[in-house]
Design a protein around this motif. Structure first.
Motif, mmCIF file in Angstrom:
data_model
loop_
_atom_site.group_PDB
_atom_site.id
_atom_site.type_symbol
_atom_site.label_atom_id
_atom_site.label_comp_id
_atom_site.label_asym_id
_atom_site.label_seq_id
_atom_site.Cartn_x
_atom_site.Cartn_y
_atom_site.Cartn_z
ATOM 1 N N GLN A 218 -7.129 4.219 -15.804
ATOM 2 C CA GLN A 218 -6.165 4.555 -15.332
ATOM 3 C C GLN A 218 -4.875 5.951 -15.340
ATOM 4 N N HIS A 219 -5.545 7.199 -14.988
ATOM 5 C CA HIS A 219 -5.604 8.277 -14.248
ATOM 6 C C HIS A 219 -5.691 8.564 -13.357
ATOM 7 N N ALA A 220 -6.984 7.681 -12.901
ATOM 8 C CA ALA A 220 -7.646 7.531 -11.166
ATOM 9 C C ALA A 220 -6.029 6.386 -10.587
ATOM 10 N N VAL A 221 -6.825 5.591 -11.386
ATOM 11 C CA VAL A 221 -4.784 4.196 -9.924
ATOM 12 C C VAL A 221 -3.359 5.631 -10.006
ATOM 13 N N GLY A 222 -3.689 5.555 -11.517
ATOM 14 C CA GLY A 222 -2.230 6.041 -11.308
ATOM 15 C C GLY A 222 -2.052 7.390 -10.544
ATOM 16 N N ALA A 223 -3.391 8.361 -10.103
ATOM 17 C CA ALA A 223 -3.191 9.417 -9.119
ATOM 18 C C ALA A 223 -3.521 8.473 -7.800
ATOM 19 N N PHE A 224 -3.916 8.127 -7.263
ATOM 20 C CA PHE A 224 -3.753 7.097 -6.146
ATOM 21 C C PHE A 224 -2.834 6.346 -5.935
ATOM 22 N N LEU A 225 -2.070 5.587 -6.767
ATOM 23 C CA LEU A 225 -0.960 4.978 -6.780
ATOM 24 C C LEU A 225 0.325 5.987 -6.542
ATOM 25 N N VAL A 226 0.761 7.634 -6.851
ATOM 26 C CA VAL A 226 1.594 8.332 -6.514
ATOM 27 C C VAL A 226 1.256 8.780 -5.469
ATOM 28 N N VAL A 227 0.072 9.330 -4.922
ATOM 29 C CA VAL A 227 0.494 9.718 -3.991
ATOM 30 C C VAL A 227 0.478 8.505 -2.697
ATOM 31 N N PHE A 228 0.026 7.315 -2.840
ATOM 32 C CA PHE A 228 0.008 6.705 -1.580
ATOM 33 C C PHE A 228 1.657 6.396 -2.153
ATOM 34 N N ALA A 229 2.616 5.960 -3.568
ATOM 35 C CA ALA A 229 4.121 5.731 -3.109
ATOM 36 C C ALA A 229 4.379 7.128 -2.158
ATOM 37 N N ILE A 230 3.793 8.030 -2.009
ATOM 38 C CA ILE A 230 4.684 9.727 -1.595
ATOM 39 C C ILE A 230 4.060 9.056 0.510
ATOM 40 N N ALA A 231 3.267 8.655 0.212
ATOM 41 C CA ALA A 231 2.884 8.021 1.591
ATOM 42 C C ALA A 231 4.161 7.447 2.394
ATOM 43 N N VAL A 232 4.222 6.309 1.544
ATOM 44 C CA VAL A 232 5.020 5.125 2.026
ATOM 45 C C VAL A 232 6.567 5.879 2.209
ATOM 46 N N GLY A 233 6.877 6.070 1.133
ATOM 47 C CA GLY A 233 8.194 6.694 0.918
ATOM 48 C C GLY A 233 8.606 7.982 2.443
ATOM 49 N N VAL A 234 7.577 8.590 2.688
ATOM 50 C CA VAL A 234 7.676 9.244 3.541
ATOM 51 C C VAL A 234 7.677 8.012 5.131
ATOM 52 N N ILE A 235 6.600 7.131 5.136
ATOM 53 C CA ILE A 235 6.693 6.589 5.732
ATOM 54 C C ILE A 235 7.474 6.042 6.373
ATOM 55 N N ALA A 236 8.955 5.169 4.977
ATOM 56 C CA ALA A 236 9.695 4.167 4.989
ATOM 57 C C ALA A 236 11.369 5.381 5.701
ATOM 58 N N THR A 237 11.365 6.160 5.434
ATOM 59 C CA THR A 237 12.741 7.460 5.591
ATOM 60 C C THR A 237 12.505 8.545 7.132
ATOM 61 N N ARG A 238 10.992 8.399 7.653
ATOM 62 C CA ARG A 238 11.324 8.762 8.929
ATOM 63 C C ARG A 238 11.786 8.394 10.109
ATOM 64 N N PRO A 239 12.492 9.406 10.488
ATOM 65 C CA PRO A 239 13.110 9.342 11.750
ATOM 66 C C PRO A 239 13.068 7.937 12.867
ATOM 67 N N VAL A 240 11.338 8.158 12.824
ATOM 68 C CA VAL A 240 10.570 7.504 13.820
ATOM 69 C C VAL A 240 9.544 6.104 12.860
ATOM 70 N N ALA A 241 9.606 4.867 12.235
ATOM 71 C CA ALA A 241 8.026 5.066 11.730
ATOM 72 C C ALA A 241 7.343 4.337 12.923
ATOM 73 N N GLY A 242 5.935 4.637 13.007
ATOM 74 C CA GLY A 242 5.254 4.772 13.450
ATOM 75 C C GLY A 242 4.452 2.815 13.051
ATOM 76 N N ARG A 243 4.134 2.190 14.055
ATOM 77 C CA ARG A 243 3.985 0.820 13.427
ATOM 78 C C ARG A 243 2.474 1.230 13.320
ATOM 79 N N ALA A 244 1.479 2.774 13.179
ATOM 80 C CA ALA A 244 0.648 2.625 13.101
ATOM 81 C C ALA A 244 0.320 3.041 11.657
ATOM 82 N N ALA A 245 1.314 3.562 11.040
ATOM 83 C CA ALA A 245 1.367 4.059 9.786
ATOM 84 C C ALA A 245 1.687 2.443 9.427
ATOM 85 N N VAL A 246 2.644 2.101 9.837
ATOM 86 C CA VAL A 246 2.668 0.933 8.269
ATOM 87 C C VAL A 246 1.883 -0.256 8.323
ATOM 88 N N ARG A 247 0.995 -0.224 9.820
ATOM 89 C CA ARG A 247 -0.178 -1.306 9.974
ATOM 90 C C ARG A 247 -1.274 -0.848 8.737
#
Length: 137
Positions: free
Chosen positions: A55-84
């Motif tokens: 749970q700790h390993a998966v939880g840490a991964f998920l939090v980091v991934f969620a932050i990255a996805v949130g950043v991509i979602a809120t950037r002025p320009v979301a690159g297609r490569a990042a979304v892919r």
């Protein structure tokens, strides 16, 4: 980076608005799940049967991934490569979940197995909607 490789911040089409929405939803759901695994590992072990270390390993991964996805979602320009990349990670999560479930690679209660399958279904839906919304129209 070409203009065609970018998604403008002010959503000018329905697919761009949908993509931003599903990325934000993905970030929120993933982050909440990760935080739960980190903060409630002891309680969730009794319910889901997953080891605290898993749970700790998966939880840490998920939090980091969620932050990255949130950043991509809120950037002025979301690159297609990042979304892919987000889509690829989501697809990998689904495939790994199926393998783990099929192989019984993680100790889990019946509810834990149902939870893992439900997570995979939600992540598959996120990936499918993200891919659909990313397609050029």
């Amino acid at each position: 980076m070409r203009v065609s490789d970018q998604i403008p911040a002010p959503a000018r089409t329905n697919s761009e608005a949908l993509l931003r929405w599903v990325l934000k939803a993905d970030a929120l759901v993933t982050g909440a799940n990760g935080i739960a695994y980190l903060a409630l590992a002891g309680v969730l072990t009794d319910v889901l049967g997953y080891r605290v270390s898993v749970q700790h390993a998966v939880g840490a991964f998920l939090v980091v991934f969620a932050i990255a996805v949130g950043v991509i979602a809120t950037r002025p320009v979301a690159g297609r490569a990042a979304v892919r990349t987000v889509i690829a990670v989501n697809v990998a999560w689904v495939l790994l979940s199926v393998v783990v479930l099929g192989a019984g690679a993680v100790e889990a209660t019946t509810l834990g197995r149902v939870w893992m399958a439900a997570q995979a279904a939600v992540v598959a839906a996120f990936a499918a909607i993200q891919a659909y919304a990313l397609k050029p129209r």
